[in-house]
Design an enzyme around this catalytic site. Structure first.
Site, PDB file in Angstrom:
ATOM      1  N   LYS A  49       0.844  -1.214   0.000  1.00 20.41           N
ATOM      2  CA  LYS A  49       0.000   0.000   0.000  1.00 20.41           C
ATOM      3  C   LYS A  49       0.878   1.263   0.000  1.00 20.41           C
ATOM      4  O   LYS A  49       0.658   2.183  -0.786  1.00 20.41           O
ATOM      5  CB  LYS A  49      -0.928   0.022   1.228  1.00 20.41           C
ATOM      6  N   ARG A 100      -9.496   1.173   8.939  1.00 20.28           N
ATOM      7  CA  ARG A 100      -8.928  -0.092   9.380  1.00 20.28           C
ATOM      8  C   ARG A 100      -9.989  -1.018   9.977  1.00 20.28           C
ATOM      9  O   ARG A 100      -9.713  -2.162  10.289  1.00 20.28           O
ATOM     10  CB  ARG A 100      -7.961   0.279  10.466  1.00 20.28           C
ATOM     11  N   ARG A 149      11.886  -5.430   4.651  1.00 21.18           N
ATOM     12  CA  ARG A 149      11.633  -4.001   4.386  1.00 21.18           C
ATOM     13  C   ARG A 149      12.640  -3.110   5.118  1.00 21.18           C
ATOM     14  O   ARG A 149      13.004  -3.342   6.253  1.00 21.18           O
ATOM     15  CB  ARG A 149      10.222  -3.637   4.838  1.00 21.18           C
ATOM     16  N   ARG A 180      11.606  -1.207  10.573  1.00 19.74           N
ATOM     17  CA  ARG A 180      10.512  -0.821  11.472  1.00 19.74           C
ATOM     18  C   ARG A 180      10.428  -1.766  12.673  1.00 19.74           C
ATOM     19  O   ARG A 180      10.638  -2.966  12.524  1.00 19.74           O
ATOM     20  CB  ARG A 180       9.174  -0.837  10.704  1.00 19.74           C
ATOM     21  N   ARG A 198      -0.117  -8.647  13.468  1.00 18.65           N
ATOM     22  CA  ARG A 198      -0.693  -7.670  12.528  1.00 18.65           C
ATOM     23  C   ARG A 198      -1.586  -8.384  11.509  1.00 18.65           C
ATOM     24  O   ARG A 198      -2.647  -7.881  11.131  1.00 18.65           O
ATOM     25  CB  ARG A 198       0.430  -6.899  11.827  1.00 18.65           C
TER      26      ARG A 198
END
Ligand code: AP5
Length: 215
Positions: A13, A88, A127, A160, A171
């Site tokens: 996203k 969300r 990431r 992160r 998550r």
């Protein structure tokens, strides 16, 4: 143009929203990025949000909705926006509809970026994000030219704190429990478009642009 990007963590996203916002001159509003900035600046909101974010839980609606409202009504969103990470859950989606109705505007398209679990885990574990400009990289899929250095601004990259195995699992669990219900919500409004996000980013953006531009 007003766009919502939906999808599980790691679907891409943020990557797509950054590219789309440049190509379409739209404001990119990422509640995750805004919250991380609050945490970095050690604000009261950031301190409250951090405990939830580190566990992979959703930050309470009350905090996120008022934070979003001020961004949506800011001047930079006048030309349209891409919402990334909001809504969300159903209460957030309903709050968004009310905010937009009050402003006399509506969402044009909701893109659901579908990604499979092995792809998600591979993407999140590799990431890296720029400490300064927020550009997104991946150690294998989208590596920077120089290891750990941002191609765009030369600052250092970081991993992160929620991109670790246990938090990633939670998550994904939270996504299925809270966010997946939005697929039906936007299907009923006739705004939802499925996009296969397991593919390379260039293919994904091509599909989104085709629909967004109505060609
Ligand atoms: P948030 O920042 O929104 O995280 P997320 O939804 O979990 O999504 P991600 O940012 O992890 O993934 P992404 O889909 O953007 O993928 P990306 O493009 O980076 O939220 C974080 C936390 O903040 C939440 O857990 C919650 O606590 C809180 N929060 C935020 N919004 C909230 C809200 N509305 N309400 C309550 N709490 C909220 O890509 C991932 C990786 O894959 C990158 O390395 C990238 O380079 C790579 N990649 C991307 N696309 C491709 C591709 N097509 N091919 C190969 N690699 C790719």
């Amino acid at each position: 143009m007003k766009i919502v990007l939906l999808g599980p963590p790691g679907a891409g996203k943020g990557t797509q929203a950054k590219d789309l916002s440049k190509r379409l001159a739209l404001s990119h509003i990422s509640t995750g990025d805004i919250l991380r900035e609050e945490v970095k600046n050690n604000t009261a909101l950031g301190r409250e949000a951090k405990a939830y974010m580190d566990k992979g839980e959703l930050v309470p609606d009350k905090l996120v909705i008022s934070m979003l409202q001020s961004r949506l009504t800011s001047k930079s969103a006048n030309n349209g926006f891409i919402l990334d990470g909001f809504p969300r859950n159903l209460p957030q989606a309903k709050a968004l509809d009310e905010m937009l109705k009050a402003a006399g505007i509506d969402i044009d398209n909701v893109f659901y970026l579908e990604a499979s679990e092995p792809v998600i885990v591979q993407r999140l574990s590799g990431r890296r994000v720029c400490t300064k400009c927020g550009a997104i990289f991946h150690v294998q899929n989208m590596p920077p030219k120089t290891e750990n250095i941002c191609d765009k601004c030369g600052a250092k990259l970081y991993q992160r704190s929620d991109d670790h195995e246990e938090t990633i699992k939670n998550r994904l669990h939270v996504y299925l429990k809270e966010t997946a219900a939005l697929i039906d919500y936007y299907k009923k409004q006739d705004k939802l478009h499925y996009v296969d996000a397991d593919r390379e980013a260039d293919f994904v953006i091509k599909d989104i642009l085709k629909i967004a531009k109505g060609s």
